[in-house]
Scaffold this motif. Structure first.
Motif, PDB file in Angstrom:
ATOM      1  N   LEU A   1     -22.057 -94.671 -57.212  1.00  0.00           N
ATOM      2  CA  LEU A   1     -21.154 -93.654 -56.673  1.00  0.00           C
ATOM      3  C   LEU A   1     -19.833 -93.615 -57.430  1.00  0.00           C
ATOM      4  O   LEU A   1     -19.213 -92.550 -57.561  1.00  0.00           O
ATOM      5  CB  LEU A   1     -20.897 -93.912 -55.187  1.00  0.00           C
ATOM      6  CG  LEU A   1     -22.086 -93.689 -54.244  1.00  0.00           C
ATOM      7  CD1 LEU A   1     -21.708 -94.051 -52.815  1.00  0.00           C
ATOM      8  CD2 LEU A   1     -22.571 -92.254 -54.319  1.00  0.00           C
TER       9      LEU A   1
ATOM     10  N   LYS B   1     -28.810 -89.437 -65.543  1.00  0.00           N
ATOM     11  CA  LYS B   1     -28.807 -89.134 -64.104  1.00  0.00           C
ATOM     12  C   LYS B   1     -30.020 -89.759 -63.426  1.00  0.00           C
ATOM     13  O   LYS B   1     -29.911 -90.315 -62.327  1.00  0.00           O
ATOM     14  CB  LYS B   1     -28.807 -87.616 -63.892  1.00  0.00           C
ATOM     15  CG  LYS B   1     -27.520 -86.926 -64.313  1.00  0.00           C
ATOM     16  CD  LYS B   1     -27.583 -85.428 -64.021  1.00  0.00           C
ATOM     17  CE  LYS B   1     -26.308 -84.740 -64.475  1.00  0.00           C
ATOM     18  NZ  LYS B   1     -26.311 -83.291 -64.141  1.00  0.00           N
TER      19      LYS B   1
ATOM     20  N   SER C   1     -27.926 -84.799 -58.478  1.00  0.00           N
ATOM     21  CA  SER C   1     -27.210 -84.180 -57.364  1.00  0.00           C
ATOM     22  C   SER C   1     -27.456 -82.686 -57.305  1.00  0.00           C
ATOM     23  O   SER C   1     -26.764 -81.962 -56.604  1.00  0.00           O
ATOM     24  CB  SER C   1     -25.703 -84.467 -57.463  1.00  0.00           C
ATOM     25  OG  SER C   1     -25.192 -84.062 -58.720  1.00  0.00           O
TER      26      SER C   1
ATOM     27  N   THR D   1     -32.039 -88.164 -53.140  1.00  0.00           N
ATOM     28  CA  THR D   1     -30.709 -88.727 -53.344  1.00  0.00           C
ATOM     29  C   THR D   1     -29.838 -88.522 -52.120  1.00  0.00           C
ATOM     30  O   THR D   1     -29.158 -89.442 -51.648  1.00  0.00           O
ATOM     31  CB  THR D   1     -30.026 -88.076 -54.561  1.00  0.00           C
ATOM     32  OG1 THR D   1     -30.847 -88.213 -55.710  1.00  0.00           O
ATOM     33  CG2 THR D   1     -28.681 -88.720 -54.838  1.00  0.00           C
ATOM     34  N   LYS D   2     -29.866 -87.304 -51.575  1.00  0.00           N
ATOM     35  CA  LYS D   2     -29.020 -86.995 -50.424  1.00  0.00           C
ATOM     36  C   LYS D   2     -29.424 -87.835 -49.211  1.00  0.00           C
ATOM     37  O   LYS D   2     -28.561 -88.368 -48.491  1.00  0.00           O
ATOM     38  CB  LYS D   2     -29.116 -85.508 -50.082  1.00  0.00           C
ATOM     39  CG  LYS D   2     -28.618 -84.575 -51.187  1.00  0.00           C
ATOM     40  CD  LYS D   2     -27.170 -84.823 -51.535  1.00  0.00           C
ATOM     41  CE  LYS D   2     -26.573 -83.735 -52.415  1.00  0.00           C
ATOM     42  NZ  LYS D   2     -27.180 -83.626 -53.741  1.00  0.00           N
TER      43      LYS D   2
ATOM     44  N   THR E   1     -29.941 -92.676 -60.523  1.00  0.00           N
ATOM     45  CA  THR E   1     -30.610 -92.404 -59.255  1.00  0.00           C
ATOM     46  C   THR E   1     -31.682 -93.448 -58.983  1.00  0.00           C
ATOM     47  O   THR E   1     -31.929 -93.818 -57.823  1.00  0.00           O
ATOM     48  CB  THR E   1     -31.220 -90.996 -59.266  1.00  0.00           C
ATOM     49  OG1 THR E   1     -30.214 -90.054 -59.646  1.00  0.00           O
ATOM     50  CG2 THR E   1     -31.769 -90.615 -57.898  1.00  0.00           C
TER      51      THR E   1
ATOM     52  N   PRO F   1     -20.814 -87.822 -58.951  1.00  0.00           N
ATOM     53  CA  PRO F   1     -22.090 -87.098 -58.785  1.00  0.00           C
ATOM     54  C   PRO F   1     -22.619 -86.453 -60.054  1.00  0.00           C
ATOM     55  O   PRO F   1     -23.796 -86.103 -60.114  1.00  0.00           O
ATOM     56  CB  PRO F   1     -21.763 -86.047 -57.712  1.00  0.00           C
ATOM     57  CG  PRO F   1     -20.272 -85.930 -57.713  1.00  0.00           C
ATOM     58  CD  PRO F   1     -19.744 -87.266 -58.110  1.00  0.00           C
TER      59      PRO F   1
ATOM     60  N   ASN G   1     -33.364 -84.486 -55.922  1.00  0.00           N
ATOM     61  CA  ASN G   1     -32.044 -84.300 -55.326  1.00  0.00           C
ATOM     62  C   ASN G   1     -32.080 -84.540 -53.816  1.00  0.00           C
ATOM     63  O   ASN G   1     -31.191 -85.190 -53.258  1.00  0.00           O
ATOM     64  CB  ASN G   1     -31.556 -82.884 -55.643  1.00  0.00           C
ATOM     65  CG  ASN G   1     -30.220 -82.555 -55.008  1.00  0.00           C
ATOM     66  OD1 ASN G   1     -29.339 -83.397 -54.896  1.00  0.00           O
ATOM     67  ND2 ASN G   1     -30.064 -81.314 -54.580  1.00  0.00           N
TER      68      ASN G   1
ATOM     69  N   TYR H   1     -25.542 -88.830 -61.445  1.00  0.00           N
ATOM     70  CA  TYR H   1     -26.823 -89.085 -60.795  1.00  0.00           C
ATOM     71  C   TYR H   1     -27.384 -87.751 -60.336  1.00  0.00           C
ATOM     72  O   TYR H   1     -26.699 -86.718 -60.397  1.00  0.00           O
ATOM     73  CB  TYR H   1     -26.694 -90.085 -59.643  1.00  0.00           C
ATOM     74  CG  TYR H   1     -25.649 -89.770 -58.599  1.00  0.00           C
ATOM     75  CD1 TYR H   1     -25.907 -88.904 -57.532  1.00  0.00           C
ATOM     76  CD2 TYR H   1     -24.384 -90.364 -58.662  1.00  0.00           C
ATOM     77  CE1 TYR H   1     -24.945 -88.616 -56.575  1.00  0.00           C
ATOM     78  CE2 TYR H   1     -23.403 -90.088 -57.709  1.00  0.00           C
ATOM     79  CZ  TYR H   1     -23.702 -89.216 -56.667  1.00  0.00           C
ATOM     80  OH  TYR H   1     -22.743 -88.944 -55.722  1.00  0.00           O
TER      81      TYR H   1
END
Length: 504
Positions: free
Chosen positions: A244, A215, A253, A365-366, A219, A248, A362, A251
């Motif tokens: 993507l 992950k 999330s 990432t968002k 990322t 999810p 996280n 990576y």
């Protein structure tokens, strides 16, 4: 000469030392010889590598970044007020030579070069961390030794590779891209782990969990892609879609999977924020008044988690969360007495230095995916991702779920949490919230500012003659200029010159 690989800090009450050494005719920080690691177990070197990586992010480089992006201000001492005014001509040789090249990168290369004994689980992690730390070096200095670095006596004066080639690769010069280095690490992690595997005793970040390292690697691809998106939007979009497509689950999330290193509460084991700001130089830094004002304007519930209150100061700024005393970046005015200042709060310090150093999270990432959806057309709902980023950050800062819900639902906060207007305005909204969330990670916040120009930060008061505005890079170090004079770029860009990925 001989040198040691040494974990800077212990974690969770244990001190990890890596004692790999080598003989060289000549020592330069980017020429460390990884080929003579002796009998040091890969697990010991892995602990050292991880601790060094967290130290780089949160020590001098992190503090300077925090000043540049106006999370903190310089109050006292010699260095901190000078850095606050962009007077950074002072040599950062320790960070270049010992922390990055002879520290984290040398540890990573040792594990890679002894992969026949350690196995693909170790080499995969090492390649991911090698890519992360080389990105730190090139993001800060621009062109740096990369493809010819870490070869020891086989290459005493490594070439400075162009930043564009470091990120994108160059087959003619035999330069592997950072993207392919990460992919190679992920490929190693997909192999049977071998007889020796990382464990909770030596993997200080993920406790030996290979799925969580995967992950992180994916990322990291997202982070690198967004970093170059201003110069290479098509390539950035391709890499982001590549990640993507994995879903999810592959990576970061969830906050539980953040790439961070936890520390302890005993002396010598506390995180660098605590060691510097509480133990060693408690008067040097103070909360930036500009950051306090920005958070107060937004009625942001993270404010009392980021900074301590200053109830005894009659001149403090009054907010819904108490009174706070900061300092204008670069000001020549008298600073409040130590007892009357707002200093670092529990988010960065923990109870007594046990807060983690948060390097890739996280919430990042968002925000990355929200910006990519908005500007690169990579898919997903930019508003939903933006909201998830704010929620993840507030949750991580210790704000309870009900308070977050109320904040997001309050019509008075709509202009801060609802994307609207042109794409440029929406990007500004995303990066400004990301800037707040990145409190404590000055390196990443400075990257975003240089790449986008957001948030719209004014120059400090009384900037130095080196730069009238927020610097774009560090000067090359005197040590490297002396030791590798034939390879250091002749133009030696000033700190006002953008690095490749930030230039127009």
């Amino acid at each position: 000469m001989k040198y040691s690989f040494l974990a800077r800090y212990a974690v969770a009450g244990a001190l990890f030392l890596g004692a790999a050494s080598c003989d060289k005719d000549e020592f330069f920080g980017d020429n460390v010889d990884p080929n003579s690691p002796g009998e040091v177990p890969a697990g010991v070197v892995l602990s050292s590598l991880q601790a060094s990586t967290a130290f780089i992010n949160s020590n001098t480089i992190g503090r300077v970044g925090e000043l540049f992006v106006q999370h903190m201000a310089g109050a006292e001492g010699i260095q901190t007020p000078a850095y606050d005014r962009y007077a950074i001509r002072g040599d950062f040789n320790n960070e270049w030579e010992f922390d990055i090249y002879a520290g984290a990168l040398a540890d990573a290369q040792n594990i890679i070069d002894t992969g026949d004994r350690s196995g693909p689980a170790f080499t995969g992690i090492a390649k991911l961390l090698k890519a992360y730390n080389f990105a730190v070096a090139t993001d800060i200095w621009g062109d740096v030794p990369y493809s010819q670095a870490l070869k020891g006596s086989a290459q005493l004066q490594p070439r400075f590779d162009k930043q564009e080639d470091i990120y994108k690769g160059n087959s003619q010069l035999e330069i592997q891209s950072l993207f392919d280095l990460v992919r190679e690490g992920l490929s190693d992690l997909d192999q049977p782990p071998g007889l020796v595997v990382p464990t909770a005793a030596n993997d200080l970040i993920y406790g030996g969990s290979i799925p969580r390292w995967r992950k992180f690697g994916n990322t990291l691809l997202l982070k690198f892609a967004l970093q170059i998106s201003k110069k290479e939007p098509a390539l950035a979009a391709t890499v982001i879609r590549e990640v993507l497509a994995k879903g999810p689950a592959n990576y970061i999330s969830d906050n539980a999977d953040d790439f961070q290193l936890a520390f302890g509460t005993t002396v010598g084991n506390q995180n660098p924020f605590y060691s510097y700001n509480v133990t060693n130089r408690p008067g040097d830094q103070i909360a930036s008044q500009r950051f306090i004002d920005s958070m107060n304007l937004r009625n942001d519930p993270r404010l009392p988690r980021f900074y301590s209150t200053s109830p005894a100061n009659a001149a403090a700024t009054t907010t819904a969360f108490g009174t706070f005393t900061g300092f204008q970046n670069g000001s020549n005015n008298a600073v409040a007495a130590l007892a009357n200042r707002s200093r670092l709060g529990p988010y960065l310090l923990g109870n007594s230095g046990d807060a983690p150093v948060r390097m890739l999270t996280n919430f990042q990432t968002k925000f990355i995916l929200a910006e990519a959806a908005l500007l690169l057309g990579t898919g997903g709902d930019a508003q939903a991702l933006f909201t998830q980023g704010i929620r993840a950050s507030m949750t991580k800062a210790g704000v309870d779920a009900a308070a977050i819900d109320a904040y997001l639902a309050n019509p008075a906060n709509a202009r801060w949490v609802t994307l609207s207007g042109s794409n440029t305005k929406r990007q500004n909204q995303i990066i400004t919230q990301k800037w707040i969330a990145l409190f404590g990670n000055g390196y990443e916040a400075w990257n975003d500012y240089r790449r986008t120009g957001f948030p719209r930060l004014a120059s400090v008061e009384n900037p130095s003659s080196d730069s009238p505005t927020i610097p774009q890079r560090f000067f090359y170090t005197n040590g490297e200029i002396s030791a590798n004079a034939n390879q250091v770029p002749a133009d030696r860009p000033n700190i006002t010159v953008p690095v490749w990925w930030a230039s127009n």
